[in-house]
Design an enzyme around this catalytic site. Structure first.
Site, short mmCIF file in Angstrom:
data_model
loop_
_atom_site.label_atom_id
_atom_site.label_comp_id
_atom_site.label_asym_id
_atom_site.label_seq_id
_atom_site.Cartn_x
_atom_site.Cartn_y
_atom_site.Cartn_z
N LYS A 67 29.01 -63.57 82.35
CA LYS A 67 30.37 -63.96 82.79
C LYS A 67 31.47 -63.51 81.82
CE LYS A 67 29.02 -67.86 85.67
NZ LYS A 67 29.22 -69.26 86.02
N ASP A 103 34.56 -70.85 89.72
CA ASP A 103 33.82 -72.04 89.26
C ASP A 103 34.78 -73.23 89.14
OD1 ASP A 103 31.24 -70.98 89.03
OD2 ASP A 103 31.60 -70.23 87.01
P1 NAP Z 1 25.62 -72.94 77.88
O1 NAP Z 1 26.86 -72.12 77.72
O2 NAP Z 1 24.33 -72.47 77.29
O3 NAP Z 1 25.95 -74.41 77.27
C1 NAP Z 1 24.95 -75.38 77.14
C2 NAP Z 1 25.58 -76.73 76.82
O4 NAP Z 1 24.54 -77.72 76.89
C3 NAP Z 1 26.17 -76.84 75.40
O5 NAP Z 1 27.28 -77.70 75.43
C4 NAP Z 1 25.00 -77.48 74.61
O6 NAP Z 1 25.42 -78.22 73.49
C5 NAP Z 1 24.46 -78.42 75.66
N1 NAP Z 1 23.06 -78.78 75.41
C6 NAP Z 1 21.97 -77.98 75.60
N2 NAP Z 1 20.85 -78.67 75.28
C7 NAP Z 1 21.25 -79.92 74.89
C8 NAP Z 1 20.55 -81.09 74.47
N3 NAP Z 1 19.22 -81.12 74.38
N4 NAP Z 1 21.28 -82.18 74.17
C9 NAP Z 1 22.62 -82.19 74.26
N5 NAP Z 1 23.34 -81.11 74.67
C10 NAP Z 1 22.65 -79.98 74.98
O7 NAP Z 1 25.30 -73.20 79.42
P2 NAP Z 1 26.33 -73.13 80.65
O8 NAP Z 1 26.45 -71.74 81.13
O9 NAP Z 1 27.56 -73.87 80.27
O10 NAP Z 1 25.54 -73.92 81.80
C11 NAP Z 1 25.29 -75.32 81.72
C12 NAP Z 1 24.60 -75.77 83.00
O11 NAP Z 1 25.50 -75.71 84.10
C13 NAP Z 1 23.39 -74.92 83.39
O12 NAP Z 1 22.36 -75.77 83.81
C14 NAP Z 1 23.87 -74.10 84.57
O13 NAP Z 1 22.85 -73.79 85.47
C15 NAP Z 1 24.87 -75.06 85.20
N6 NAP Z 1 25.91 -74.38 86.00
C16 NAP Z 1 26.06 -74.77 87.30
C17 NAP Z 1 27.04 -74.19 88.09
C18 NAP Z 1 27.19 -74.63 89.50
O14 NAP Z 1 27.90 -73.97 90.27
N7 NAP Z 1 26.56 -75.69 89.90
C19 NAP Z 1 27.90 -73.20 87.57
C20 NAP Z 1 27.73 -72.84 86.22
C21 NAP Z 1 26.73 -73.43 85.45
P3 NAP Z 1 25.55 -77.52 72.00
O15 NAP Z 1 26.89 -76.86 71.98
O16 NAP Z 1 25.45 -78.68 71.09
O17 NAP Z 1 24.40 -76.55 71.90
#
Ligand code: NAP
Length: 267
Positions: A67, A103
């Protein structure tokens, strides 16, 4: 044939092809339009995108991990994509690449109109959280306050200040009418009530709206618990459908049938 695609790595699990092809079919456009999934590694991403206009592609969705790269390579970008720092939708016109981000709009469309107290808590500081914070903070459409909690608090500070939210270290869950899980916790079955401090130390109630952007084949633990508490729930598939519908409108100029997209995405 007018081609559309989702670009990701991996991408085989994506529900976007089924969802968009079902909408094209329902509108009688399937003979002329087709949506496919394209797996492309980061090192080949820009070259792949640059070739697409010449191959009949009208546009594309972009998912993890591309992205930010999609926004960087675009010739023009919408103010939303610029503000969030990422694009999930590309359009190709006259060989130029236009970047957009649906989004944010998808999340707003998935929410009910009223939120108790107009206060939101966003959990997370990654890409999904950035879009959620911007969506909620920029327009003040459903809330006035957007607090941001993240496991790594320095990231919450950085992202919140950039996008119009406020970082918070120990939020009281009951003071928010809207709670959005924008972390990846739950994706592989992790327990959000153990991993995410505000959920571990608080209680959900029946007047809250709870959004879990994470989705899978069955309801996440957060959605199950929120339903058990009587809260209004919005799952990740509903947000996916709404962002997909906005992308569809950008490419085709037509409003897709949401129920058709929902049933295809939930199969
Ligand atoms: P990302 O950039 O990798 O960010 C991950 C986030 O999760 C960070 O804030 C991280 O915290 C936190 N995290 C990961 N493991 C953790 C744990 N064990 N305990 C506490 N916090 C934790 O991922 P992303 O792209 O933002 O995506 C996040 C989720 O949203 C994914 O599951 C994705 O599939 C979903 N999503 C859904 C849509 C939709 O349309 N429904 C759209 C986009 C994304 P730290 O900073 O502390 O590492």
């Amino acid at each position: 044939m007018r081609r559309l695609a989702v670009l990701g790595h991996p991408v085989a699990h994506s529900r976007s092809p089924a969802m968009h092809n079902a909408a094209l079919d329902a509108l009688g456009m399937a003979g002329e339009w087709r949506y496919e999934a394209i797996d492309v590694a980061p090192e080949g991403f820009e070259e792949r995108v640059r070739a697409m206009p010449g191959e009949g592609f009208v546009g594309a969705n972009v998912t993890v991990p591309h992205k930010e790269a999609a926004l960087r390579l675009a010739d023009t970008a919408s103010p939303v994509a610029d503000a969030i720092g990422a694009a999930n939708t590309l359009g190709f016109e006259a060989g130029a690449v236009q970047a957009d981000n649906t989004d944010a709009g998808g999340l707003i469309r998935a929410l009910p109109g009223r939120v108790r107290g107009r206060r939101a808590l966003v959990l997370g500081a990654g890409g999904a959280a950035r879009a959620a914070i911007w969506a909620l903070a920029a327009e003040h459409a459903v809330v006035d306050v957007v607090d941001v909690w993240n496991r790594t608090s320095s990231r919450a500070e950085e992202v919140a200040l950039q996008l119009g939210g406020a970082p918070i270290e120990a939020p009281r869950l009951s003071s928010y009418g809207l709670v959005v899980n924008a972390t990846s916790v739950g994706l592989h079955g992790e327990n959000p009530f153990e991993e995410l401090l505000p959920l571990a130390e608080g209680r959900l109630d029946s007047e809250q709206v709870v959004v879990d952007l994470v989705y899978g084949d069955k309801p996440t633990r957060l959605i199950e618990a929120a339903e058990a508490a009587g809260a209004h729930t919005v799952d990740g598939i509903e947000v996916l459908v709404q962002q997909g519908a906005l992308s569809f409108e950008i490419w085709t100029g037509r409003k897709p049938p949401l129920d058709t997209m929902r049933s295809a995405a939930r199969l």
